[in-house]
Design a protein around this motif. Structure first.
Motif, PDB file in Angstrom:
ATOM      1  N   PHE A 192      16.556   3.464  44.765  1.00 56.77           N
ATOM      2  CA  PHE A 192      17.744   2.500  45.282  1.00 56.77           C
ATOM      3  C   PHE A 192      17.165   1.877  46.531  1.00 56.77           C
ATOM      4  O   PHE A 192      18.132   1.405  47.503  1.00 56.77           O
ATOM      5  CB  PHE A 192      18.921   3.435  45.448  1.00 56.77           C
ATOM      6  CG  PHE A 192      19.737   3.756  44.359  1.00 56.77           C
ATOM      7  CD1 PHE A 192      20.763   2.826  43.881  1.00 56.77           C
ATOM      8  CD2 PHE A 192      19.214   4.651  43.496  1.00 56.77           C
ATOM      9  CE1 PHE A 192      21.587   3.026  42.642  1.00 56.77           C
ATOM     10  CE2 PHE A 192      19.976   5.087  41.998  1.00 56.77           C
ATOM     11  CZ  PHE A 192      20.849   4.297  41.661  1.00 56.77           C
ATOM     12  N   ILE A 193      16.128   1.715  46.611  1.00 58.47           N
ATOM     13  CA  ILE A 193      15.547   1.146  48.123  1.00 58.47           C
ATOM     14  C   ILE A 193      16.017  -0.403  48.052  1.00 58.47           C
ATOM     15  O   ILE A 193      16.178  -0.993  49.304  1.00 58.47           O
ATOM     16  CB  ILE A 193      13.836   1.156  47.965  1.00 58.47           C
ATOM     17  CG1 ILE A 193      13.454   0.825  49.550  1.00 58.47           C
ATOM     18  CG2 ILE A 193      13.346   0.018  47.000  1.00 58.47           C
ATOM     19  CD1 ILE A 193      12.385   1.198  49.798  1.00 58.47           C
ATOM     20  N   PHE A 194      16.370  -1.061  47.096  1.00 59.56           N
ATOM     21  CA  PHE A 194      17.105  -2.472  47.132  1.00 59.56           C
ATOM     22  C   PHE A 194      18.212  -2.574  47.920  1.00 59.56           C
ATOM     23  O   PHE A 194      18.225  -3.620  48.512  1.00 59.56           O
ATOM     24  CB  PHE A 194      17.021  -2.952  45.531  1.00 59.56           C
ATOM     25  CG  PHE A 194      17.319  -4.550  45.799  1.00 59.56           C
ATOM     26  CD1 PHE A 194      16.265  -5.312  45.801  1.00 59.56           C
ATOM     27  CD2 PHE A 194      18.550  -5.088  45.331  1.00 59.56           C
ATOM     28  CE1 PHE A 194      16.555  -6.718  46.041  1.00 59.56           C
ATOM     29  CE2 PHE A 194      18.694  -6.460  45.385  1.00 59.56           C
ATOM     30  CZ  PHE A 194      17.796  -7.210  45.861  1.00 59.56           C
ATOM     31  N   THR A 195      19.041  -1.286  47.788  1.00 58.93           N
ATOM     32  CA  THR A 195      20.170  -1.391  48.842  1.00 58.93           C
ATOM     33  C   THR A 195      19.868  -1.507  50.238  1.00 58.93           C
ATOM     34  O   THR A 195      20.900  -2.151  50.909  1.00 58.93           O
ATOM     35  CB  THR A 195      20.959  -0.093  48.521  1.00 58.93           C
ATOM     36  OG1 THR A 195      20.325   1.044  48.869  1.00 58.93           O
ATOM     37  CG2 THR A 195      21.222   0.046  47.096  1.00 58.93           C
ATOM     38  N   VAL A 196      18.696  -0.974  50.648  1.00 56.98           N
ATOM     39  CA  VAL A 196      18.438  -1.088  52.222  1.00 56.98           C
ATOM     40  C   VAL A 196      18.108  -2.652  52.230  1.00 56.98           C
ATOM     41  O   VAL A 196      18.350  -3.445  53.261  1.00 56.98           O
ATOM     42  CB  VAL A 196      17.039  -0.397  52.439  1.00 56.98           C
ATOM     43  CG1 VAL A 196      16.740  -0.614  53.873  1.00 56.98           C
ATOM     44  CG2 VAL A 196      17.249   1.109  51.970  1.00 56.98           C
ATOM     45  N   ILE A 197      17.379  -3.470  51.524  1.00 54.66           N
ATOM     46  CA  ILE A 197      17.007  -5.047  51.419  1.00 54.66           C
ATOM     47  C   ILE A 197      18.428  -5.473  51.743  1.00 54.66           C
ATOM     48  O   ILE A 197      18.677  -6.507  52.466  1.00 54.66           O
ATOM     49  CB  ILE A 197      16.276  -5.307  50.337  1.00 54.66           C
ATOM     50  CG1 ILE A 197      14.730  -4.452  50.250  1.00 54.66           C
ATOM     51  CG2 ILE A 197      16.132  -6.745  50.520  1.00 54.66           C
ATOM     52  CD1 ILE A 197      14.139  -4.838  49.198  1.00 54.66           C
ATOM     53  N   LYS A 239      26.745  -0.339  45.189  1.00 49.93           N
ATOM     54  CA  LYS A 239      27.485  -1.642  45.111  1.00 49.93           C
ATOM     55  C   LYS A 239      27.972  -2.084  46.579  1.00 49.93           C
ATOM     56  O   LYS A 239      28.046  -3.094  47.245  1.00 49.93           O
ATOM     57  CB  LYS A 239      28.689  -1.936  44.229  1.00 49.93           C
ATOM     58  CG  LYS A 239      28.251  -1.863  42.787  1.00 49.93           C
ATOM     59  CD  LYS A 239      29.212  -1.909  42.020  1.00 49.93           C
ATOM     60  CE  LYS A 239      28.929  -1.964  40.292  1.00 49.93           C
ATOM     61  NZ  LYS A 239      30.123  -2.265  39.457  1.00 49.93           N
ATOM     62  N   ILE A 240      28.615  -0.817  47.291  1.00 55.35           N
ATOM     63  CA  ILE A 240      29.132  -1.011  48.736  1.00 55.35           C
ATOM     64  C   ILE A 240      27.950  -1.392  49.535  1.00 55.35           C
ATOM     65  O   ILE A 240      28.280  -2.290  50.545  1.00 55.35           O
ATOM     66  CB  ILE A 240      29.748   0.234  49.041  1.00 55.35           C
ATOM     67  CG1 ILE A 240      31.086   0.621  48.127  1.00 55.35           C
ATOM     68  CG2 ILE A 240      30.136   0.279  50.611  1.00 55.35           C
ATOM     69  CD1 ILE A 240      31.557   2.118  48.390  1.00 55.35           C
ATOM     70  N   ALA A 241      26.947  -0.831  49.741  1.00 58.35           N
ATOM     71  CA  ALA A 241      25.764  -1.306  50.608  1.00 58.35           C
ATOM     72  C   ALA A 241      25.345  -2.417  50.241  1.00 58.35           C
ATOM     73  O   ALA A 241      25.123  -3.435  51.122  1.00 58.35           O
ATOM     74  CB  ALA A 241      24.633  -0.162  50.189  1.00 58.35           C
ATOM     75  N   LEU A 242      25.096  -3.037  48.830  1.00 60.93           N
ATOM     76  CA  LEU A 242      24.730  -4.574  48.601  1.00 60.93           C
ATOM     77  C   LEU A 242      25.841  -5.526  49.347  1.00 60.93           C
ATOM     78  O   LEU A 242      25.437  -6.335  49.876  1.00 60.93           O
ATOM     79  CB  LEU A 242      24.607  -4.466  47.074  1.00 60.93           C
ATOM     80  CG  LEU A 242      23.341  -3.940  46.741  1.00 60.93           C
ATOM     81  CD1 LEU A 242      23.219  -4.060  45.147  1.00 60.93           C
ATOM     82  CD2 LEU A 242      22.097  -4.517  47.010  1.00 60.93           C
ATOM     83  N   GLY A 243      26.989  -5.180  48.860  1.00 62.70           N
ATOM     84  CA  GLY A 243      28.118  -6.196  49.353  1.00 62.70           C
ATOM     85  C   GLY A 243      28.324  -6.340  50.881  1.00 62.70           C
ATOM     86  O   GLY A 243      28.808  -7.260  51.432  1.00 62.70           O
ATOM     87  N   SER A 244      28.164  -4.982  51.327  1.00 61.42           N
ATOM     88  CA  SER A 244      28.326  -4.937  53.020  1.00 61.42           C
ATOM     89  C   SER A 244      27.239  -5.857  53.839  1.00 61.42           C
ATOM     90  O   SER A 244      27.589  -6.098  54.903  1.00 61.42           O
ATOM     91  CB  SER A 244      28.281  -3.558  53.489  1.00 61.42           C
ATOM     92  OG  SER A 244      27.047  -3.030  53.377  1.00 61.42           O
ATOM     93  N   GLY A 245      26.031  -6.002  52.944  1.00 65.03           N
ATOM     94  CA  GLY A 245      25.091  -6.853  53.745  1.00 65.03           C
ATOM     95  C   GLY A 245      25.426  -8.387  53.817  1.00 65.03           C
ATOM     96  O   GLY A 245      24.850  -9.077  54.516  1.00 65.03           O
ATOM     97  N   GLY A 246      26.512  -8.855  53.211  1.00 59.24           N
ATOM     98  CA  GLY A 246      26.798 -10.095  53.048  1.00 59.24           C
ATOM     99  C   GLY A 246      25.616 -11.105  52.671  1.00 59.24           C
ATOM    100  O   GLY A 246      24.674 -11.050  51.928  1.00 59.24           O
TER     101      GLY A 246
END
Length: 376
Positions: free
Chosen positions: A267-272, A236-243
């Protein structure tokens, strides 16, 4: 003498393939190559190169499968299912253990995951089963029993590995195909009551402690932030940090700090999300929705029930892959270890998914073929 005629027939078939589907599938695969490249710090040999090779080999296999008459796949439906079942049994005796799970067979040149082979195999078998089944037996106990036997045998073997995610995915695909075959609402109602009673019992006695913990963590992410909740919290942190627009390709700080485990696989979608933000996430989901929409449209053009059920069953499997993985990454579903199709790193799953798309194309290419059905 027949060579020019055969070449002409082959050319005609290639021309008649619906090329929109392979194009969309290829685009999704290329997204996977780029994201694996980013997740591995730009080192090709750590996954991106293997992924693009697998997409290429899978694409060739997809077109080869598409060219074969759907009647061939109809005849081979049960033998393919039986072969996949034998492979699953083989895992019990000869399987390789990785991270505490025994899911793979080591073939020397590659590791084969039979549970991924079973996903298209169960769709083939159930499509054949319901095509051959007279309409009056679809909602009869005898007809339902046969479908459940086909479904529960591989589910039991996969759950024992243990692989809860694949077990649930396989079960959901099978239940969807039973529904698509035309089962009565009365039976659906009775099954729902049974499920409401069986699910708590299965949770208590059918799941291992760590699997129970994953579900409890999903219901209450704050219960163990440094342990069982770690994946979901960091995701969640990674996804949210992308804005909205993301931090830019190869600029993801959560990825660079390796805060999200398995960021080139499940969890590759977190990179996207981190590097391309909401825009990149919606673009990826849009590609997936386009693939699903094309498959549904192709199914509507098939005459034979076997072909319709085959296309819809394979589309269901693909859709469940996406929804379970994205739900898991966003904290909307428990962490169950289901990859993001065509984007996550992995060999068997790519070949199984693209083989499934080959069957979809074969069903559409031979959409006017009629297969005999029993009326008694």
């Amino acid at each position: 003498m027949n060579s020019p005629r055969m070449k002409g027939a082959l050319t005609n078939k290639l021309y008649e393939i619906n090329w929109l589907l392979p194009t969309l599938v290829g685009l999704v695969g290329l997204v996977g190559v780029a994201m694996i490249y980013a997740a591995t710090e730009g080192v090709w040999r750590y996954g991106a190169f293997q992924h693009i090779v697998r997409i290429g080999v899978g694409g060739i296999a997809m077109l080869a499968i598409a060219m074969i008459d759907i009647r061939f796949w109809y005849r081979l439906a049960y033998p393919i299912y039986a072969a996949a079942l034998v492979l699953l049994i083989g895992v019990e005796f000869f399987g390789v253990i990785v991270n505490g799970s025994q899911r793979w067979l080591d073939l020397g040149f590659m590791r084969l995951q039979p549970s991924e082979v079973m996903k298209p195999a169960i769709v083939l078998a159930m499509a054949r089963y319901y095509h051959d089944l007279p309409d009056w037996r679809v909602s009869h106990i005898s007809g339902l029993a046969g479908a459940l036997i086909l479904l529960t045998l591989p589910m039991a073997l996969i759950l024992k590995q243990p692989d809860l995610g694949t077990t649930l995915l396989l079960g959901a695909t099978g239940v969807t195909m039973i529904f698509l075959a035309g089962i009565s609402w009365r039976v659906i109602g009775l099954a729902s009551v049974f499920a409401a009673v069986a699910i708590p019992v299965f949770f208590k006695f059918g799941l291992k402690p760590y699997q129970q913990e994953r579900i409890l963590t999903f219901l209450d992410p704050s219960r163990d932030p440094a342990g069982a909740s770690y994946h979901i919290t960091q995701s969640k942190i990674a996804l949210g940090s992308g804005g909205v627009n993301g931090k830019g390709f190869m600029q993801g700080t959560q990825r660079q700090g390796e805060y999200v485990p398995e960021n080139r696989t499940d969890f590759i979608f977190t990179v996207i999300g981190e590097e391309f933000g909401l825009v990149g996430g919606l673009f990826t989901m849009g590609l997936y929705m386009a693939v699903i929409a094309v498959c549904i449209w192709l199914s509507l053009q098939c005459k034979a029930l076997f072909s319709k059920l085959l296309v819809l069953g394979l589309t269901t499997t693909f859709t469940l892959y996406i929804f379970i993985n994205l739900g898991m990454v966003m904290g909307l579903a428990p962490v169950v270890g289901v990859p993001l199709p065509l984007i996550s790193y992995g060999g068997t799953v790519i070949l199984a998914v693209m083989g499934g798309f080959g069957l979809v194309l074969s069903a559409h290419l031979h959409r006017n073929v009629e297969l005999p059905r029993s009326e008694s």
